[in-house]
Design an enzyme around this catalytic site. Structure first.
Site, PDB file in Angstrom:
ATOM      1  N   HIS A   1      61.645  53.879  -3.514  1.00 42.80           N
ATOM      2  CA  HIS A   1      61.323  52.559  -2.971  1.00 42.80           C
ATOM      3  C   HIS A   1      60.031  52.080  -3.632  1.00 42.80           C
ATOM      4  O   HIS A   1      58.965  52.643  -3.419  1.00 42.80           O
ATOM      5  CB  HIS A   1      61.158  52.627  -1.455  1.00 42.80           C
ATOM      6  CG  HIS A   1      60.961  51.282  -0.824  1.00 42.80           C
ATOM      7  ND1 HIS A   1      61.962  50.348  -0.744  1.00 42.80           N
ATOM      8  CD2 HIS A   1      59.863  50.707  -0.253  1.00 42.80           C
ATOM      9  CE1 HIS A   1      61.509  49.261  -0.149  1.00 42.80           C
ATOM     10  NE2 HIS A   1      60.228  49.450   0.149  1.00 42.80           N
TER      11      HIS A   1
ATOM     12  N   ASP B   1      57.635  49.026  -4.049  1.00 44.54           N
ATOM     13  CA  ASP B   1      57.208  47.708  -3.586  1.00 44.54           C
ATOM     14  C   ASP B   1      56.583  46.913  -4.722  1.00 44.54           C
ATOM     15  O   ASP B   1      55.651  47.374  -5.374  1.00 44.54           O
ATOM     16  CB  ASP B   1      56.196  47.851  -2.456  1.00 44.54           C
ATOM     17  CG  ASP B   1      56.835  48.272  -1.149  1.00 44.54           C
ATOM     18  OD1 ASP B   1      57.735  47.560  -0.691  1.00 44.54           O
ATOM     19  OD2 ASP B   1      56.440  49.320  -0.598  1.00 44.54           O
TER      20      ASP B   1
ATOM     21  N   ASP C   1      64.125  47.638   3.716  1.00 48.88           N
ATOM     22  CA  ASP C   1      62.753  47.502   4.197  1.00 48.88           C
ATOM     23  C   ASP C   1      62.354  46.132   4.731  1.00 48.88           C
ATOM     24  O   ASP C   1      61.291  46.011   5.329  1.00 48.88           O
ATOM     25  CB  ASP C   1      61.771  47.923   3.096  1.00 48.88           C
ATOM     26  CG  ASP C   1      60.435  48.373   3.658  1.00 48.88           C
ATOM     27  OD1 ASP C   1      60.389  48.812   4.819  1.00 48.88           O
ATOM     28  OD2 ASP C   1      59.427  48.291   2.937  1.00 48.88           O
TER      29      ASP C   1
ATOM     30  N   HIS D   1      59.386  41.548   0.152  1.00 47.93           N
ATOM     31  CA  HIS D   1      59.206  41.652   1.600  1.00 47.93           C
ATOM     32  C   HIS D   1      57.784  42.038   2.007  1.00 47.93           C
ATOM     33  O   HIS D   1      57.482  42.075   3.210  1.00 47.93           O
ATOM     34  CB  HIS D   1      60.216  42.642   2.192  1.00 47.93           C
ATOM     35  CG  HIS D   1      60.165  44.009   1.598  1.00 47.93           C
ATOM     36  ND1 HIS D   1      60.913  44.377   0.497  1.00 47.93           N
ATOM     37  CD2 HIS D   1      59.459  45.110   1.937  1.00 47.93           C
ATOM     38  CE1 HIS D   1      60.668  45.629   0.191  1.00 47.93           C
ATOM     39  NE2 HIS D   1      59.787  46.099   1.047  1.00 47.93           N
TER      40      HIS D   1
END
Length: 1009
Positions: free
Chosen positions: A36, A38, A151, A420
């Site tokens: 993951h 970001d 997420d 997000h």
């Protein structure tokens, strides 16, 4: 974002009793390796690329090539594209192509980022998805078929519709309310078929998997070690990777001594999860935030563990395999279960605990939210204008390569901020600065493009006089005003000038109605309001001639009106006595607004169409937040938590009213203390006249100034009315559809858990009237009391929670924010069909570009705004996209694959391909006239641009020919109720006719002669 911490909290849950699937049949486990990553949050993109992200792709690709059973899914495209362009070697690129062909590397979602689902506009969600899909199809010829939305902080009902339109087989979500997830787990309802649009229904349904309580991270608790388990590469270090390769919290290696314990821990977790799902297949995500930067140590340990479990599957009752997400969904699809249907309900708001309602981020970093939407609107305007320019002047002096470079830079920035932890405002200050820098740089580049299109001669044989240097007190100023919508509009625009008097003319020398008055934000400048009439996608040029002295003669003044200001005495709240006696009316063709001179506040509005008077008071309130974790729940970037109702944020109010013939402006200033000379809050309400457009007087524009706030304050603008709405409010889902929100009472935190995101619109209503609020950026909105609307405009917070302090996520935002809302009041029947279009007119207001004064009055080039034929759609259709994407891929899939196989990737872009996207604004049954399938002829609609030669319908992001797109059909318990095949569509006829049904979003490639 912080999924590892979430997994650590939940992983200690003990397994439940019971079995899933058929007795005696091993649970089939799909181990899906992932990282993951970001695109922002705590660290900037550049910091992340250096510390770990580049190493993820380099080491994963290398390790997959070493063992045929290994697999991996890649999600966000921004990091991959940066790696592909600046880090990957030729050998890496060769391996990527091979792994994709072997289906051992799989791109899921495929968008530029994993976009937020609460505060992202539907147009921007499509933009970032198209940005990523275009790269993947152009580079590899692949088209993602599965989502991995693990997420975002709550799940929108619009997202599954978009993914279905993009050709996805299945959708995956994770963050839903803690109590709801527990119920879904216990009842094996984590998987369902989602029909996200009530109008589209089964036509665009999609199978949806909700992750269980462990979310997207590997359960990291292992009973035989005080370190996390299954994270053999440890935790990424910033700013630099360790030179010795030793990272913090590296899991115990899989050795003969730990093998059995690791296997039993993994099997126990698999069996626990199996009880929450109906099939005998378990999705076991292996990874978390910032993982697999050393894929070698990861795979070398997991290889041994998986092999051991499979060799003892009879003992464990489990089989395991490396898998892509597609492998898992294919197994579930082939199980032939009949699935429950979920209709157009979303999973918002989202809470993780009773006092942790993730509704604060709806209003966090209001400035960033505003700049992001402004950039998106500017991009839309520039893309439409360049598309017109390119068709009209393919050999014009504005070079296409240069233009595309400017457009792509802004498209990248707008796509990036949809992450997000971007537009949500939940990032650290330095990451917020990164987003702002990318957006402002992109906007500057696009403004250069607009200036070039407007100002350069359209052929090299034409000349343009050299502009004189700009002077602040020039006696003449030229502006160009462009309408980026495919509707004819009548509206007013505001130009800030330095003279107290001016007259305005159009390019043909005709006088234009205008109004001038003292500027609301400056004592040395003036607001010049110009009434403009523009066709769809049309621009006009205006000349402003300044007068050194006020004019009194009608011939000299023309249609110019010099507005008059009335100032009212500052009124202290403590001195309010009998209110409602001294009422001052402000009237236009649509409303009568009454202001109370005792309070300087709005008293009521009468809708002149229905002759109904609605009591209405508007003012600013604040929620006081706790910042000490020892004293109770806190508010932060994400979470809004309060134990008390809001309190008034002022003790005195002053007012000014400026009367004019285009608008009347009411300026109200709110002072925190009676003795304050500077206000903390203000609202400027503009009441327009109708002129030729009766609808213009419907919109009451309100611009706000909020801040700086005191610490631990969350500011709302409250509208109290006498509407009997039963505390029910309707809010938009990403600007695509409206959802009903009825106030819910909880044991704890009811105030925060009844806030919802408002991206474009919200309204309350009773049997007689509807009050609509439209926004040009996202806010939190709620109806806490009967007849009430609260819009959260700004937040400034600090707390002493170690996690927030460590990552600098306390949101100590000292900025002054200046959002704009439009308010519309009337009967539901009268205005129910207005807000959809009005919301877009607010978002895509005319682009106003002042230009330097040329030596000659006007040049004589042929591309003249007023002579451009307008491009106009019916009132219920919106031209969502009109652009020259500049992709180099062939629209024919077979040819595109053949070109890639021959190494022809990267050939010249197709500049003749126009990407057109049209959406139907209305729901089925919403309006008797506008909620109907609408047939248009694209050749006629686009004739103002040129003669249409060819139209091909495509999937949402353009990568599929719609006739080739087939999606998996999922059996449901309501199959008999289906009203259409998931792949059905109304084709484009040979004559270029197309019928667009309610809430459809249709995408085309258009070619002109």
């Amino acid at each position: 974002m912080w999924g590892l911490a979430f997994a650590l909290t939940l992983a200690s849950c003990s397994p439940l009793s019971g079995n899933s699937g058929n007795a005696g049949v091993p649970v089939h486990t799909f181990v899906v390796p992932h990282s993951h990553m970001d695109v922002g949050w705590v660290y900037t993109v550049q910091e992340s690329m250096h510390a770990y992200a580049a190493n993820v792709y380099s080491t994963v690709v290398e390790e997959l090539s070493r063992a045929k059973q290994r697999k991996f899914i890649a999600v966000e495209q921004e990091f991959f594209r940066l790696w592909w362009d600046s880090v990957a070697t030729d050998q890496h690129k060769k391996l990527v192509r091979q792994l994709l062909q072997e289906r051992r590397l799989e791109f899921v979602i495929g968008g530029q980022v994993m976009h937020d689902e609460a505060v992202t506009d539907v147009d921007d969600a499509i933009l970032q998805l198209t940005e990523g899909h275009g790269f993947l199809y152009e580079t590899f010829g692949i088209r993602p078929r599965f989502s991995w939305h693990v997420d975002p902080f709550g799940a929108s009902a619009t997202t599954p519709v978009l993914f279905a339109l993009a050709g996805f087989h299945a959708h995956l979500i994770s963050r839903v309310d803690y109590d709801l997830k527990n119920e879904m787990q216990n009842n094996k309802r984590l998987q369902f078929v989602w029909r996200g649009s009530s109008s589209l229904g089964a036509k665009q349904e999609i199978f949806t998997h909700t992750m269980d309580q462990f979310s997207y991270c590997t359960p990291s608790y292992i009973p035989f070690s005080n370190r996390s388990g299954f994270y053999w590469n440890g935790v990424a270090l910033f700013p630099d990777p360790p030179k010795d390769g030793i990272y913090p919290n590296m899991s115990l290696l899989v050795t003969p001594k730990t093998l059995e314990a690791y296997a039993q821990t993994m099997v126990d977790n698999i069996k626990q999860r199996a009880q929450w799902f109906r099939t005998g297949h378990v999705l076991w995500p292996w990874g978390c935030d910032k993982q697999f930067y050393n894929a070698s140590v990861q795979f070398s340990n997991m290889d041994v563990l998986l092999d051991y479990i499979n060799r003892h599957s009879d003992k464990f009752g489990v089989t395991v395999q490396y898998a892509t997400l597609g492998d898992y969904f294919q197994a579930v699809h082939q199980s032939n279960f009949s699935w429950e249907v979920r209709r157009n309900r979303d999973f918002l708001p989202y809470s993780t605990e009773p006092f942790q309602a993730w509704t604060g981020f709806y209003a966090s970093r209001n400035v960033l939210k505003g700049v992001a939407r402004k950039a998106s609107s500017l991009l839309h305007a520039a893309e439409t204008l360049f598309a017109r320019y390119r068709v009209a002047y393919p050999e014009g002096p504005v070079h296409s390569d240069w233009a595309l470079q400017k457009l792509r830079a802004l498209s990248w920035a707008v796509s990036e901020v949809q992450h997000h932890d971007g537009i949500t405002g939940t990032e650290s200050p330095k990451v917020a600065d990164m987003y702002m820098q990318h957006l402002t740089q992109g906007m500057m580049g696009v403004e250069e493009l607009l200036a070039a299109i407007f100002l350069l001669p359209q052929s090299l044989s034409m000349t343009l006089s050299k502009p004189q240097p700009d002077t602040s007190r020039s006696l003449e100023q030229h502006v160009i005003i462009y309408n980026p919508l495919a509707w004819n509009i009548t509206t007013y625009v505001n130009v800030t000038v330095t003279f107290a008097m001016a007259t305005v003319f159009d390019e043909d020398g005709r006088v234009v109605p205008a109004q001038i008055q003292p500027c609301v934000s400056s004592t040395t400048e003036y607001d010049l309001f110009i009434l403009v009439e523009l066709g769809g996608l049309q621009f006009r040029k205006y000349i402003i001639k300044f007068l050194p002295l006020p004019c009194w003669d009608a011939d000299e003044c023309g249609w110019m009106h010099q507005a008059r200001m009335l100032k009212f005495e500052k009124r202290n709240v403590s001195q309010w006595k009998r209110t409602g006696r001294k009422l001052l009316p402000v009237v236009n063709d649509c409303y009568i607004l009454l202001f109370d001179q005792e309070t300087n506040l709005l008293h009521s509005i009468t809708d002149r169409n229905s002759n109904r008077k609605v009591s209405m008071r508007q003012d600013f309130w604040e929620y006081e937040s706790n910042g000490d974790v020892k004293k109770g729940p806190i508010s932060d970037n994400y979470i809004f938590s309060t134990s008390h109702s809001a309190v008034p944020a002022y003790k005195a109010v002053s007012m000014e009213i400026i009367t004019g013939k285009i608008i009347t402006e009411i300026r109200q200033y709110f002072y925190r203390q009676e003795s304050d000379e500077d206000y903390t809050y203000s609202v400027v309400t503009r009441v327009p006249e109708s002129f030729k457009d009766r609808l213009l007087c419907r919109r009451l524009e309100q611009s706000y100034t909020v801040g700086p706030l005191e610490l631990n304050r969350e500011a709302v603008f409250r509208t109290n009315t006498n509407l009997k709405n039963n505390r029910t409010i309707f809010t938009d889902n990403n600007g695509y559809q409206m959802l009903r929100r009825t106030f819910r009472t909880f044991n704890n935190n009811s105030i925060a858990r009844n806030f919802y995101p408002m991206v474009r619109a919200a309204y309350i209503e009773d049997d007689c009237s509807r009050l609509v609020v439209l926004s040009e950026r996202a806010h939190g909105v709620s109806s806490q009391q009967h007849g009430q609307v609260e819009v959260m405009l700004h937040r400034r917070l600090w707390n002493n929670q170690g996690w927030n302090l460590g990552y600098n996520l306390t949101l100590n935002d000292t900025s002054v924010v200046r959002p704009i809302l439009w308010t519309i009041l009337g009967s539901s029947s009268a205005i129910g069909s207005l807000y959809q279009r009005e919301a877009l007119e607010l978002q895509h207001r005319p682009v106003v570009m002042p230009i330097d004064k040329p030596q000659k009055p006007w040049r004589k080039e042929p591309w003249n705004g007023s002579t451009m034929q307008p491009v106009v759609l019916p009132a219920n259709l919106h031209m969502q996209t009109l652009s020259v994407p500049g992709w180099s891929y062939s629209s024919n899939h077979s040819v595109n694959r053949q070109n890639l196989d021959l190494g022809k990737q990267g050939s010249a872009p197709d500049l003749d391909r126009i990407l057109l996207r049209i959406t139907h604004l209305y729901e089925t049954g919403e309006d008797p006239v506008l909620s109907v399938p609408t047939t248009i002829n694209l050749r006629d609609v686009l004739q103002g641009m040129g003669e249409v030669k060819e139209v091909r319908e495509r999937s949402l992001t353009g990568t599929w020919d719609i006739s080739d797109l087939q999606r998996w059909k999922w059996q449901t318990k309501e199959d008999l109720d289906k009203k259409g095949d998931a792949t059905s569509f109304d084709i484009v006829t040979k004559d270029f006719n197309i019928t667009i049904s309610p809430k459809e979003i249709r995408t085309f490639f258009v070619y002109f002669k």
